[in-house]
Design a protein around this motif. Sequence first.
Motif, PDB file in Angstrom:
ATOM      1  N   SER B 289       0.831  -1.206   0.000  1.00 29.19           N
ATOM      2  CA  SER B 289       0.000   0.000   0.000  1.00 29.19           C
ATOM      3  C   SER B 289       0.866   1.256   0.000  1.00 29.19           C
ATOM      4  CB  SER B 289      -0.885  -0.014   1.244  1.00 29.19           C
ATOM      5  OG  SER B 289      -1.292   1.295   1.543  1.00 29.19           O
ATOM      6  N   ASN B 290       0.441   2.257  -0.734  1.00 29.99           N
ATOM      7  CA  ASN B 290       1.252   3.478  -0.756  1.00 29.99           C
ATOM      8  C   ASN B 290       1.027   4.329   0.485  1.00 29.99           C
ATOM      9  OD1 ASN B 290      -1.274   4.320  -1.352  1.00 29.99           O
ATOM     10  ND2 ASN B 290      -0.818   4.992  -3.445  1.00 29.99           N
ATOM     11  N   GLN B 291       0.145   3.874   1.373  1.00 28.83           N
ATOM     12  CA  GLN B 291      -0.039   4.619   2.612  1.00 28.83           C
ATOM     13  C   GLN B 291       0.884   4.136   3.711  1.00 28.83           C
ATOM     14  OE1 GLN B 291      -4.132   4.519   3.654  1.00 28.83           O
ATOM     15  NE2 GLN B 291      -4.755   5.513   1.769  1.00 28.83           N
ATOM     16  N   ARG B 292       1.671   3.136   3.402  1.00 27.28           N
ATOM     17  CA  ARG B 292       2.580   2.635   4.441  1.00 27.28           C
ATOM     18  C   ARG B 292       3.688   3.621   4.725  1.00 27.28           C
ATOM     19  NH1 ARG B 292       4.080  -3.372   5.311  1.00 27.28           N
ATOM     20  NH2 ARG B 292       5.810  -2.302   6.268  1.00 27.28           N
ATOM     21  N   ILE B 293       4.074   3.667   5.993  1.00 31.48           N
ATOM     22  CA  ILE B 293       5.205   4.508   6.357  1.00 31.48           C
ATOM     23  C   ILE B 293       6.461   3.691   6.140  1.00 31.48           C
ATOM     24  CG2 ILE B 293       6.285   5.745   8.252  1.00 31.48           C
ATOM     25  CD1 ILE B 293       3.465   5.947   9.465  1.00 31.48           C
ATOM     26  N   GLU B 294       7.308   4.140   5.279  1.00 32.78           N
ATOM     27  CA  GLU B 294       8.475   3.337   4.935  1.00 32.78           C
ATOM     28  C   GLU B 294       9.759   3.864   5.572  1.00 32.78           C
ATOM     29  OE1 GLU B 294       8.073   3.464   0.740  1.00 32.78           O
ATOM     30  OE2 GLU B 294       7.068   1.528   0.662  1.00 32.78           O
ATOM     31  N   ASN B 295       9.739   5.099   5.995  1.00 28.88           N
ATOM     32  CA  ASN B 295      10.924   5.685   6.611  1.00 28.88           C
ATOM     33  C   ASN B 295      10.562   6.181   7.996  1.00 28.88           C
ATOM     34  OD1 ASN B 295      12.733   5.640   4.351  1.00 28.88           O
ATOM     35  ND2 ASN B 295      11.336   7.127   3.435  1.00 28.88           N
ATOM     36  N   PRO B 296      11.544   6.235   8.881  1.00 31.36           N
ATOM     37  CA  PRO B 296      11.279   6.919  10.140  1.00 31.36           C
ATOM     38  C   PRO B 296      11.013   8.397   9.853  1.00 31.36           C
ATOM     39  CG  PRO B 296      13.596   6.329   9.951  1.00 31.36           C
ATOM     40  CD  PRO B 296      12.902   5.702   8.793  1.00 31.36           C
ATOM     41  N   MET B 297      10.128   8.982  10.622  1.00 30.82           N
ATOM     42  CA  MET B 297       9.826  10.391  10.383  1.00 30.82           C
ATOM     43  C   MET B 297       9.912  11.149  11.694  1.00 30.82           C
ATOM     44  SD  MET B 297       7.128  10.641   7.437  1.00 30.82           S
ATOM     45  CE  MET B 297       5.880   9.410   7.358  1.00 30.82           C
ATOM     46  N   VAL B 298      10.326  12.344  11.621  1.00 25.43           N
ATOM     47  CA  VAL B 298      10.433  13.200  12.806  1.00 25.43           C
ATOM     48  C   VAL B 298       9.596  14.449  12.552  1.00 25.43           C
ATOM     49  CG1 VAL B 298      11.992  14.614  14.177  1.00 25.43           C
ATOM     50  CG2 VAL B 298      12.701  12.353  13.436  1.00 25.43           C
ATOM     51  N   ARG B 299       8.834  14.852  13.576  1.00 30.02           N
ATOM     52  CA  ARG B 299       7.986  16.025  13.382  1.00 30.02           C
ATOM     53  C   ARG B 299       8.806  17.285  13.651  1.00 30.02           C
ATOM     54  NH1 ARG B 299       2.587  16.192  13.065  1.00 30.02           N
ATOM     55  NH2 ARG B 299       2.289  14.097  13.886  1.00 30.02           N
ATOM     56  N   SER B 300       8.864  18.117  12.668  1.00 36.33           N
ATOM     57  CA  SER B 300       9.525  19.390  12.946  1.00 36.33           C
ATOM     58  C   SER B 300       8.621  20.499  12.428  1.00 36.33           C
ATOM     59  CB  SER B 300      10.893  19.450  12.278  1.00 36.33           C
ATOM     60  OG  SER B 300      10.755  19.520  10.892  1.00 36.33           O
ATOM     61  N   ASP B 301       8.353  21.458  13.253  1.00 39.26           N
ATOM     62  CA  ASP B 301       7.406  22.537  12.947  1.00 39.26           C
ATOM     63  C   ASP B 301       6.055  21.989  12.511  1.00 39.26           C
ATOM     64  OD1 ASP B 301       9.504  24.194  13.450  1.00 39.26           O
ATOM     65  OD2 ASP B 301      10.045  24.436  11.321  1.00 39.26           O
ATOM     66  N   GLY B 302       5.600  20.943  13.185  1.00 38.63           N
ATOM     67  CA  GLY B 302       4.266  20.437  12.887  1.00 38.63           C
ATOM     68  C   GLY B 302       4.184  19.537  11.675  1.00 38.63           C
ATOM     69  N   ASP B 303       5.248  19.420  10.922  1.00 36.30           N
ATOM     70  CA  ASP B 303       5.207  18.566   9.742  1.00 36.30           C
ATOM     71  C   ASP B 303       6.072  17.333   9.953  1.00 36.30           C
ATOM     72  OD1 ASP B 303       3.489  19.840   8.061  1.00 36.30           O
ATOM     73  OD2 ASP B 303       5.044  21.239   7.343  1.00 36.30           O
ATOM     74  N   LEU B 304       5.625  16.191   9.388  1.00 35.78           N
ATOM     75  CA  LEU B 304       6.439  14.986   9.488  1.00 35.78           C
ATOM     76  C   LEU B 304       7.467  14.996   8.369  1.00 35.78           C
ATOM     77  CD1 LEU B 304       3.792  12.276  10.331  1.00 35.78           C
ATOM     78  CD2 LEU B 304       5.654  13.065  11.780  1.00 35.78           C
ATOM     79  N   VAL B 305       8.706  14.833   8.737  1.00 41.15           N
ATOM     80  CA  VAL B 305       9.763  14.837   7.721  1.00 41.15           C
ATOM     81  C   VAL B 305      10.482  13.493   7.765  1.00 41.15           C
ATOM     82  CG1 VAL B 305      11.816  15.993   6.893  1.00 41.15           C
ATOM     83  CG2 VAL B 305      10.065  17.289   8.124  1.00 41.15           C
ATOM     84  N   ALA B 306      10.608  12.865   6.616  1.00 40.80           N
ATOM     85  CA  ALA B 306      11.292  11.575   6.562  1.00 40.80           C
ATOM     86  C   ALA B 306      12.779  11.772   6.834  1.00 40.80           C
ATOM     87  CB  ALA B 306      11.102  10.948   5.185  1.00 40.80           C
ATOM     88  N   THR B 307      13.337  10.866   7.596  1.00 39.70           N
ATOM     89  CA  THR B 307      14.775  10.975   7.880  1.00 39.70           C
ATOM     90  C   THR B 307      15.377   9.585   7.992  1.00 39.70           C
ATOM     91  OG1 THR B 307      15.938  11.099   9.966  1.00 39.70           O
ATOM     92  CG2 THR B 307      13.788  11.974   9.975  1.00 39.70           C
ATOM     93  N   SER B 308      16.598   9.476   8.457  1.00 30.06           N
ATOM     94  CA  SER B 308      17.217   8.162   8.578  1.00 30.06           C
ATOM     95  C   SER B 308      16.993   7.626   9.991  1.00 30.06           C
ATOM     96  CB  SER B 308      18.712   8.285   8.306  1.00 30.06           C
ATOM     97  OG  SER B 308      19.291   9.003   9.365  1.00 30.06           O
ATOM     98  N   TRP B 309      17.250   6.296  10.163  1.00 28.56           N
ATOM     99  CA  TRP B 309      17.050   5.682  11.465  1.00 28.56           C
ATOM    100  C   TRP B 309      17.956   6.322  12.519  1.00 28.56           C
ATOM    101  CZ3 TRP B 309      13.166   3.336  13.331  1.00 28.56           C
ATOM    102  CH2 TRP B 309      12.329   2.569  12.519  1.00 28.56           C
ATOM    103  N   SER B 310      19.200   6.588  12.151  1.00 28.90           N
ATOM    104  CA  SER B 310      20.115   7.084  13.189  1.00 28.90           C
ATOM    105  C   SER B 310      19.650   8.448  13.691  1.00 28.90           C
ATOM    106  CB  SER B 310      21.538   7.143  12.654  1.00 28.90           C
ATOM    107  OG  SER B 310      21.554   7.829  11.430  1.00 28.90           O
ATOM    108  N   VAL B 311      19.204   9.297  12.769  1.00 32.21           N
ATOM    109  CA  VAL B 311      18.707  10.607  13.198  1.00 32.21           C
ATOM    110  C   VAL B 311      17.469  10.456  14.074  1.00 32.21           C
ATOM    111  CG1 VAL B 311      17.745  12.783  12.403  1.00 32.21           C
ATOM    112  CG2 VAL B 311      19.642  11.734  11.159  1.00 32.21           C
ATOM    113  N   ALA B 312      16.536   9.597  13.619  1.00 36.31           N
ATOM    114  CA  ALA B 312      15.284   9.445  14.351  1.00 36.31           C
ATOM    115  C   ALA B 312      15.544   8.886  15.739  1.00 36.31           C
ATOM    116  CB  ALA B 312      14.349   8.524  13.579  1.00 36.31           C
ATOM    117  N   LEU B 313      16.393   7.848  15.809  1.00 43.75           N
ATOM    118  CA  LEU B 313      16.648   7.229  17.108  1.00 43.75           C
ATOM    119  C   LEU B 313      17.360   8.186  18.042  1.00 43.75           C
ATOM    120  CD1 LEU B 313      17.613   3.586  16.133  1.00 43.75           C
ATOM    121  CD2 LEU B 313      15.573   4.376  17.330  1.00 43.75           C
ATOM    122  N   SER B 314      18.328   8.917  17.499  1.00 42.79           N
ATOM    123  CA  SER B 314      19.058   9.799  18.419  1.00 42.79           C
ATOM    124  C   SER B 314      18.165  10.951  18.876  1.00 42.79           C
ATOM    125  CB  SER B 314      20.350  10.302  17.776  1.00 42.79           C
ATOM    126  OG  SER B 314      20.030  11.045  16.632  1.00 42.79           O
TER     127      SER B 314
END
Lengths: 92, 493
Positions: B289-314
Amino acid sequence: MSRVVDGKGTAADLEQLIEVGTSICPGDFPHASNEKLGLAAVPFPYKMNTICFVGPSAYAPVNSALVLFREEFEARIVKRHTIPVTAVGAAL
Amino acid sequence: MTTTEPNIEVEIPLDPNAITMSINGKSVAARKGELIIAAADRSGDYIPRFCYHPRMSSVGMCRQCLVEVEGPRGPMMVVSCMTSVGEGQIVRTETEQVKRAQEGIVELLLANHPLDCPVCDKGGECPLQDQAFSHGPGESRFIEEKRHYEKPIPISDLVLLDRERCILCDRCTRFADEVAGDALIQFTSRGNNTQIQTFPDEPFSSYFSGNTVQICPVGALTAQPYRFKARPWDLAKIESTCTTCSVGCRITLESSRDEMLRYQGVDSDPVNHGWLCDKGRFNFESIKSNQRIENPMVRSDGDLVATSWSVALSSAASLIAQAIKDGGPQSVAILGGARGTNEDAYAWARLAQSLGISNVDAQFDDGLPTSLFGYAQATIDEAAHATTVLLLSPDLKEELPILYVRLRDASEKKRSKLIEFVPKQTGLTRYAWKSASYEPGRQVSVIQQTLTDPAVAAQIAQGSVVVVVGRANLAENDSFTMAALDAVLAIAP
Ligand code: SF4
Ligand code: FES
């Protein structure tokens, strides 16, 4: 069968009829005795491989015709004016 | 010589049902009532078959399993899937006559079969293909035109039927009727025109329709999501457990070129007997499904931004560390889900422990308190073999379809009596011995009334009782369900 009767059959068709019949009823199929052909009667009942009794019954007239009136069929195959259907297919 | 040990002859009681028979000259131990084909399977003498399925009743439709049995009038040809074993029975599966019969059947089956194996989804795992090679004559003498039908016709949104390929083995129709309980497909017409058909204006909308695709011994029934996607020999297969509901059916995940293509049921005796519901069988499509979340995402300024695992975890780690520093561990809570694996749950519990976080929570899928774990638990097999099954649950056909199949089977075979307490009709109502309906919130009085009925009390006293508990309605407070359970346990401990 209609291939043979139409005069388009081959001797293999007669064998095939008997063989398909044997898949329906294994072993000797019951028929009356016939002095002319030197056949002893095979008593009923027939053995059957099918789930349904219509199978052997449908084969019964085919079998007696083929066993007791074999020359009639052979005549249709040997003395015919048409070519066998397999050859017709190949020629087209 | 002195013997200190007395010579005790231990007498092993003979199983009254045990018999000995001979298959192809080998002596085989079998049980009374067993079918020849099953006994031969155990002894390693494979008998070809199309219609026989060990989980369904035998019908003897295809005649492929003919074998020779020594009878009073000499060797007889019998269908081994319909004949049960007998003491001293002599069975031969490889004689000339058997071979001729089996070859004859394969030839007749193929007389009208389109032989379109190269474009057929079943090619490569097709019993007809395999057995035409192993037990067939090798060539056909039929030169007539074959029977033609429109191919394929959809019989439901998921299943397509190709009547030219069908060998009329009755597996799919038997499954729909016997196992699933919705006989929406049947044979119509007779003789050469026999074909599988749905009702004129009702599709084959069964919750279990995918199973017919799996058990069809030819490629007549195909599933929309898998059609023309792969060849069976290219599939990588991994056995696993279906995660769609809590029944946990055994499945194989089959994928090709890193794409999940289908789930197949695995015959697991304690769970699903090889069946799957369509929800479980086809839900792998959500993976793509194209609604699946495939990347970790971090909310910045109210928006979800896709990032890498290391950034998200840290960033998660620093946020948690900050929160613990500011407000202490009691200011942080972890909510676990009910759908993770045991390993998942263990991992996050360890994490919570190591951080000193004691505010953790997780609950059952339908929100019942975990105190339910305190009661004795039954397996699915125990439930399907209990004398009485009390259902305090949602509609099992909707929620736990394979449990529904097992319980329906138990009630159809007269093993168990089902007593259900429901706010509305369910899929099992037809099969229930007693069905008591209640107004939501009033279940306790209805249960007390029903269970004190002398006939019901006598039934419960007869043997094992299994209670299936769940919230009939998520809008309802779980305390009602628990109260209902207490009411049941008070009367039928
Ligand atoms: S569709 Fe398949 S399972 Fe159904 S009768 Fe035909 S061959 Fe058998
Ligand atoms: S498997 Fe026995 S008749 Fe089909």
